[in-house]
Each structure stands twice: as structure tokens, then as C-alpha cells.
Design a protein around this motif. Structure first.
Motif, PDB file in Angstrom:
ATOM      1  N   THR A 111      23.554  41.462   9.496  1.00  0.00           N
ATOM      2  CA  THR A 111      21.941  41.212   9.549  1.00  0.00           C
ATOM      3  C   THR A 111      21.306  42.070   8.258  1.00  0.00           C
ATOM      4  O   THR A 111      22.250  42.852   7.430  1.00  0.00           O
ATOM      5  N   SER A 112      20.244  42.167   7.979  1.00  0.00           N
ATOM      6  CA  SER A 112      19.730  42.781   6.845  1.00  0.00           C
ATOM      7  C   SER A 112      19.765  44.074   6.984  1.00  0.00           C
ATOM      8  O   SER A 112      19.315  44.979   6.092  1.00  0.00           O
ATOM      9  N   PRO A 124      23.817  47.508   8.299  1.00  0.00           N
ATOM     10  CA  PRO A 124      23.832  45.949   8.674  1.00  0.00           C
ATOM     11  C   PRO A 124      24.883  45.667   9.932  1.00  0.00           C
ATOM     12  O   PRO A 124      25.879  46.324   9.673  1.00  0.00           O
ATOM     13  N   VAL A 183      27.245  39.982  12.833  1.00  0.00           N
ATOM     14  CA  VAL A 183      26.870  38.758  14.029  1.00  0.00           C
ATOM     15  C   VAL A 183      27.988  37.787  14.232  1.00  0.00           C
ATOM     16  O   VAL A 183      27.940  37.005  13.313  1.00  0.00           O
ATOM     17  N   THR A 192      18.177  46.239  10.062  1.00  0.00           N
ATOM     18  CA  THR A 192      16.823  46.648  10.485  1.00  0.00           C
ATOM     19  C   THR A 192      16.906  47.790  11.346  1.00  0.00           C
ATOM     20  O   THR A 192      15.825  48.465  11.425  1.00  0.00           O
ATOM     21  N   HIS A 226      22.424  34.248   4.482  1.00  0.00           N
ATOM     22  CA  HIS A 226      21.482  34.345   5.260  1.00  0.00           C
ATOM     23  C   HIS A 226      21.477  32.838   5.972  1.00  0.00           C
ATOM     24  O   HIS A 226      21.436  31.840   5.693  1.00  0.00           O
ATOM     25  N   MET A 285      16.467  34.087  14.145  1.00  0.00           N
ATOM     26  CA  MET A 285      17.145  35.196  13.988  1.00  0.00           C
ATOM     27  C   MET A 285      18.600  35.102  13.623  1.00  0.00           C
ATOM     28  O   MET A 285      19.067  34.096  13.966  1.00  0.00           O
ATOM     29  N   THR A 286      19.112  36.059  13.030  1.00  0.00           N
ATOM     30  CA  THR A 286      20.553  36.009  12.747  1.00  0.00           C
ATOM     31  C   THR A 286      21.411  35.757  13.894  1.00  0.00           C
ATOM     32  O   THR A 286      22.384  35.065  13.877  1.00  0.00           O
ATOM     33  N   GLU A 287      20.933  36.277  15.094  1.00  0.00           N
ATOM     34  CA  GLU A 287      21.594  36.374  16.292  1.00  0.00           C
ATOM     35  C   GLU A 287      21.698  34.664  17.095  1.00  0.00           C
ATOM     36  O   GLU A 287      22.513  34.459  17.914  1.00  0.00           O
ATOM     37  N   TYR A 322      28.107  41.617  18.635  1.00  0.00           N
ATOM     38  CA  TYR A 322      28.151  42.058  17.469  1.00  0.00           C
ATOM     39  C   TYR A 322      29.485  42.873  17.209  1.00  0.00           C
ATOM     40  O   TYR A 322      30.109  43.604  18.132  1.00  0.00           O
TER      41      TYR A 322
END
Length: 608
Positions: A244-245, A251, A254, A247, A288, A403-405, A461
Motif C-alpha cells: 500500500t501507499s 506501507p 497486501v 495510508t 500500483h 483499492m490495493t486490497e 496483510y
């Protein structure tokens, strides 16, 4: 470049690692120095994953299978273009197999402390071709070599970890150490930096050979079958770890499975009509999900051609579209049909168009109109920009949400009304729920947190079982953290993050807390607060409000204690480029509440 011979290359790699570490060993022996054993780490079988109800049960490695099948039927057909070069299925698969040979040259699962495991010759042969979930870091500009590195990792039973070229060393080390990367694959242009980083995290480094030089296999055998036992018998179902970025701090990794990737590429191909007739112009980063899934894996699965533009260029994109459709009724054989980007790209393209001479504007607008599909995502698309783009090109941009997820979950329709300010409805096979703060489901007219259930949902995660567990509610729905409402037509409207510390900058979701923690290391900074302020180009601009240390303050006011240029220069080695502040405010104090916490709501009011 010298001929690529996997066994000799790996022997040299081992020998160089011994010399670097100061340990004397022959190229064929297993060196014993700190960090080497990490090369043999397996993916943990004890990680607590997300609820089983959201796990996909589809086939594995379908993207790679699709490419292999096309390679067997049409090995000389073009699949990737990059910098005026074209790469065939045969060249891509040949390179992928060569890299896989390198990765599997030595058994990564064999205990290195002298013990042996008795096994049949057939079992031994299978294990020598299987990394059993070892993580392989891949860092390269968008290119055929990057794709070959991903495919090679999957062919050899490994888990690919895409790394960002833009990351400073500190962030690279975090991702590589967190994911326990065993080998780093990269191209020659990043060789020196990656060698040093690999040594620091105890990983191996290997250069990805040029795809054009990798034709070492008979084209008849290039489309061979994939052994699915790697994802069933050995339990290696993981395919990707995308970070992830950051957030909410550092990071997070994922984990996506082969089955989840299969579900996502199937969903996107169906929803957006991807086919072998499409040719994509790809201008996005590959660490990404937008660039990796929407513009690469899904198109490859559908049989499309992907053309990489390594660096976003306004002039280059307009030129490429004009080359595709030079005049009325004419379409080049390699004409671009699909383009997907972030709002900032479209802003720049509009500015480029406005700077053209009238005759060139006519040719550019005509060419852009001929594309089949144009999409926007990764951050909110401003309605004025959407309207201006439609005026120029005739395209009403297709906006979607992901989203990444889970990659993509909501989308405006391919055929049907695309509503500005919305991200459409649920994609096929995706379920959506909106909940209130107490966890109860809200009425369609109420505001709440968006929750997603999809066969493409991530598994976990990486190494964070508690956070994984906390991210889900009953029946396998993932809590996105985004606040939404549903309009009168059933389209979803994203209202933003529930947290004031999350910024959306040029398609990235950034943590203000993470940036603050870095800025506080500056010797002239006593206190700081970071927030996103409205920006026409990037959605939000990373803005820092800083209280200087007393000793650094200039009581005469003749010069600033700290300039934006100085702060940005200092930050380059500590933050990714898109996280570095673009606005700076020097204040005597920060507004705080009774508990001493900075009141960002008040701070935002004072700055706007």
C-alpha cells in the motif's frame, strides 16, 4: 550482453556474494554468511488469513496460461511494445523460462544446516523446480523485462513483489525486509543501487536479461502446460505482495493469490470489453494495482497488446494517438484503442491540447475520438475536467473505484450512462454493503462506510494477522475506510476518508502521520502537521505546517528559517517523490485541543 546461461550466472552470483561478504567459498558451495539463509525462507503456512468466505476457488495462474496458449498457437504475434521495439509471445515466454531456470537452479527449500531429507528422484526433480513461495522482488521500468520477471516468478513457484523505482532506499529496505525478499530482479539501469540495497537486506541480486536476447527455446515447446500442483499440493497459492501507499503508517504488504488474480482479470475483461482486438497505451507505474491489473494483467489475459510508455509524456501521448489515426477513415495496424490514466494525466493532456496550433488540435481531437475506451481512476475525477475532456475528445471518461486490497470493485458502465462525480455500481461478482459507525447496514439514502466482498479480495496483510482480522466484518466483507452515499440511480459517490490524516495525491493515498514523523527529524523542525490542501492538478497537495526550533528562528525576519526548496531537497532521500511536501507554512504555534492533539479541522480552516 554476454549469453545468458542460468547455471553459470547463478554460480557467479554466489561467488560474488561470498567475496562481498568476506567469506571464502567456491562458486558451487553454499556460503554461510548473515543474510544468506533468508534466500531460503518459505512463505509462512501459519499466517492468519482473511475469512474463507471471500476466498476465490477459481483456477490458478490463468493469466500466464492464457499467454502460454497464445504463444503455442501464434508464437510470432506481438504481445508487448516498448520504446519502438516489439516483443512476440515467443520472446516473452522464452525470457520468462530462462529467468525461471535461474531462480530454480538451486533448491530454495533445502535446509542449509547440513541435514538432508530423503525423497524420491521424482520428488527431488519437482522440488528443484519450485521456489515454494519464496518472495522475489522485481524492480524495473514498465517493460517486457518486468513482465518476464513476473511470469518467471510464477513459473518457478515464487511470489512476486513489485518494487517502486521512485522509492528512496529507506522505503525499499522496509518493503524488502518486511516481505523477506530472497532475490531481487532488476534491469541493468538500476544495477548499482539495487546491488547495495540487496546486500543490506540479505537478498540476492540478479539482472533480468534483455528479452530480445533470450530466444533459447524451440517455439514449439514454449506453450507448455503449467503444473498446477504448485498451488495445490505444496500449498503455494500466493502470487503477489503489493504494498500500500502507507495510508496509516508504514506501507502494508497486501497478499493476492493466483485465484484472486484470475477472478479480477475475468471481471475486468467482462465489464470493460477487453479483447484481442485491443491495444493499450500504458503510462502507469507497475507497483500500483491500476497499472499492474487494469492496464497489464487483464489486457494480457484478454489477448490484448500492451504498449509501454516508460515516462508519462503529454506530447508523446498525443503523437501516439495521431499516429494511430492519421486521417479520416485510416487506422494504423498498431493503433491504440484503450487508454487509462489518473486525473492529473488528463489535466496535463488538456493543457497540452490548448497549447497546440488549431490545425494540430483538429488532428489530435479526431485521433482521440477514435479510441474505443478511455478510463480514469486512483483519485477523484473533477467534474469540470470530465466535461472538458468530453468536449475535446468526445469521450466521457469511465470512472471506477478500487483499492490495493481488492483491485477494482465499482465502475461506471461500458455501455450506459456514465455519471460524473460517481464511481458507478458494483462490478460483476462483487457484493457491496454500506455500514454505520455501529456496524449496522444503512439505508440506501444514508451515508456510511463502504464494505466490499469480492472473489478478488486479498488473502491477508503480510505478517499482520490482527490487522487482517480487524479489517473484515461478518460474511467476509472488507471495510474500505471510505465514506460513501448512493444516489438516486444506485450509483456510488465517494465522499472521502473518515480519517483527517489520509490524503489523496495524484492517485496515491498518503499518510500524513508517516510524513510528519520524517519531517520531525529535520534539525530545524520543532513541531509539524501535514495535511492535504485542495489542488487542481493532483486533487490534494501535501502541505506542511512547521513550527521551527527556537534556536533556528530569525528574530529579524530578514530570511526564512526554512524554505520549501531546502525542505524538499532534505526529504529526497527519506520520502518517495509524491510524499514530499509541495507547500510549506512557518508558524509560531499549532492549534491544539485540550488533550494536546493538533486540531486539523481548525488548521484546515485557517489555511483555506
Amino acid at each position: 550482453m554476454a549469453a545468458f546461461t542460468a547455471p553459470n550466472y547463478l554460480s557467479r552470483l554466489i561467488h560474488c556474494s561470498c567475496l562481498r561478504s568476506g567469506v571464502r567459498c567456491s562458486p558451487l558451495s553454499l556460503p554461510r554468511f548473515p543474510g544468506f539463509l533468508r534466500f531460503f525462507r518459505l512463505s509462512s503456512s501459519r499466517e492468519i488469513s482473511a475469512p474463507e468466505t471471500m476466498q476465490s476457488t477459481g483456477s490458478s495462474m490463468e493469466v500466464l496460461k492464457a499467454v502460454l496458449k497464445r504463444c503455442a498457437v501464434q508464437p510470432d504475434s506481438i504481445v508487448i511494445r516498448d520504446q519502438q521495439k516489439s516483443y512476440s509471445y515467443a520472446q516473452l515466454i522464452s525470457s520468462s523460462r530462462s529467468i525461471a531456470d535461474l531462480l530454480c537452479n538451486r533448491d530454495l527449500t533445502q535446509p542449509s544446516h547440513g541435514s538432508t531429507i530423503a525423497m524420491s528422484s521424482q520428488q527431488e526433480q519437482q522440488k528443484s523446480r519450485d521456489l515454494q513461495g519464496a518472495r522475489i522482488g522485481i524492480i524495473a521500468k514498465p517493460s517486457a523485462e518486468f513482465v518476464a520477471g513476473i511470469f518467471a516468478t510464477w513459473l518457478s513457484g515464487g511470489v512476486a513483489v513489485p518494487l517502486a523505482i521512485s522509492y528512496p532506499e529507506s522505503e525499499l529496505l522496509h518493503v524488502m525486509n518486511d516481505s523477506d525478499v530472497s532475490v531481487v530482479l532488476s534491469t541493468e539501469d538500476h544495477q548499482q543501487m539495487l546491488k547495495d540495497v540487496a546486500v543490506k537486506c540479505g537478498a540476492r541480486f540478479s539482472i533480468i536479461p534483455d528479452v530480445m536476447s533470450s530466444m533459447a527455446h524451440d517455439s514449439i515447446s514454449l506453450g507448455g502446460e503449467i503444473d498446477d500442483s504448485r498451488t495445490t499440493e505444496t500449498g503455494v497459492e500466493n502470487a503477489l505482495i503489493v504494498y500500500t501507499s502507507g495510508t496509516t503508517g508504514k506501507p502494508k504488504g497486501v497478499v493476492h493469490t493466483h485465484a484472486g488474480i484470475t477472478a479480477q482479470v475475468e471481471i475486468l475483461s467482462e465489464a470493460w470489453g477487453y479483447s484481442s482486438a485491443d491495444q493499450f497505451l500504458h503510462c502507469l507505474p507497475l507497483h500500483h494495482v491500476h497499472g499492474l491489473f487494469n492496464a497489464l494483467l487483464a489486457p494480457l489475459y484478454a489477448g490484448s497488446v500492451v504498449e509501454f510508455m516508460n515516462k508519462f509524456s503529454v506530447r508523446g501521448i498525443w503523437n501516439r494517438w495521431r499516429e494511430s489515426y492519421p486521417k479520416d477513415g485510416v487506422k494504423a495496424d498498431n493503433a491504440i484503442t484503450v487508454f487509462t490514466g489518473v486525473p492529473t494525466m488528463y489535466t496535463r493532456l488538456v493543457q497540452g491540447y490548448e497549447a497546440m496550433e488549431p490545425e494540430l488540435q483538429l488532428a489530435s481531437a479526431y485521433a482521440a475520438k477514435q479510441l474505443r475506451l478511455m478510463m480514469s481512476g486512483s483519485s477523484a475525477l473533477p467534474l469540470p475536467l470530465m466535461k472538458e475532456w468530453e468536449r475535446i475528445t468526445g469521450h466521457r471518461l469511465l470512472e471506477r473505484y478500487g483499492m490495493t486490497e481488492f483491485v477494482m470493485a465499482l465502475s461506471n458502465p461500458l455501455d450506459g450512462p456514465r455519471k460524473g462525480g460517481t464511481v458507478g455500481k458494483a462490478l460483476p461478482r462483487v457484493q457491496v454493503k454500506v455500514i454505520s459507525e455501529d456496524g449496522s447496514e444503512v439505508n440506501s439514502s444514508e451515508v456510511g462506510e463502504l464494505c466490499i466482498k469480492s472473489p478478488s479480495l486479498f488473502k491477508e496483510y503480510w505478517k499482520q494477522p490482527e490487522i487482517t482480522k480487524e479489517s473484515f466484518i461478518g460474511e467476509g466483507f472488507f471495510k474500505t475506510g471510505d465514506t460513501v452515499r448512493i444516489d438516486e440511480d444506485g450509483y456510488y459517490v465517494i465522499l472521502g476518508r473518515s480519517s483527517a490524516d489520509i490524503m489523496k495525491v495524484g492517485g496515491y493515498k498518503l499518510s500524513a502521520l508517516e510524513i510528519e514523523s520524517i519531517l520531525l527529524e529535520h534539525p530545524a523542525v520543532s513541531e509539524c502537521s501535514v495535511l492535504g490542501l485542495p489542488d487542481e492538478d493532483y486533487g490534494e497537495a501535501v502541505s506542511a505546517v512547521i513550527v521551527p526550533v527556537a534556536s533556528a528562528r530569525d528574530v529579524t525576519g530578514s530570511k526564512p528559517v526554512l524554505t520549501l526548496e531546502e525542505l524538499r531537497s532534505w526529504s529526497k532521500d527519506k520520502l518517495a517523490p509524491y510524499k514530499i511536501p509541495t507547500r510549506l507554512f512557518l508558524w509560531d504555534s499549532l492549534p491544539r485541543n485540550a488533550m494536546g492533539k493538533v486540531n486539523k479541522k481548525e488548521l484546515r480552516k485557517l489555511l483555506q
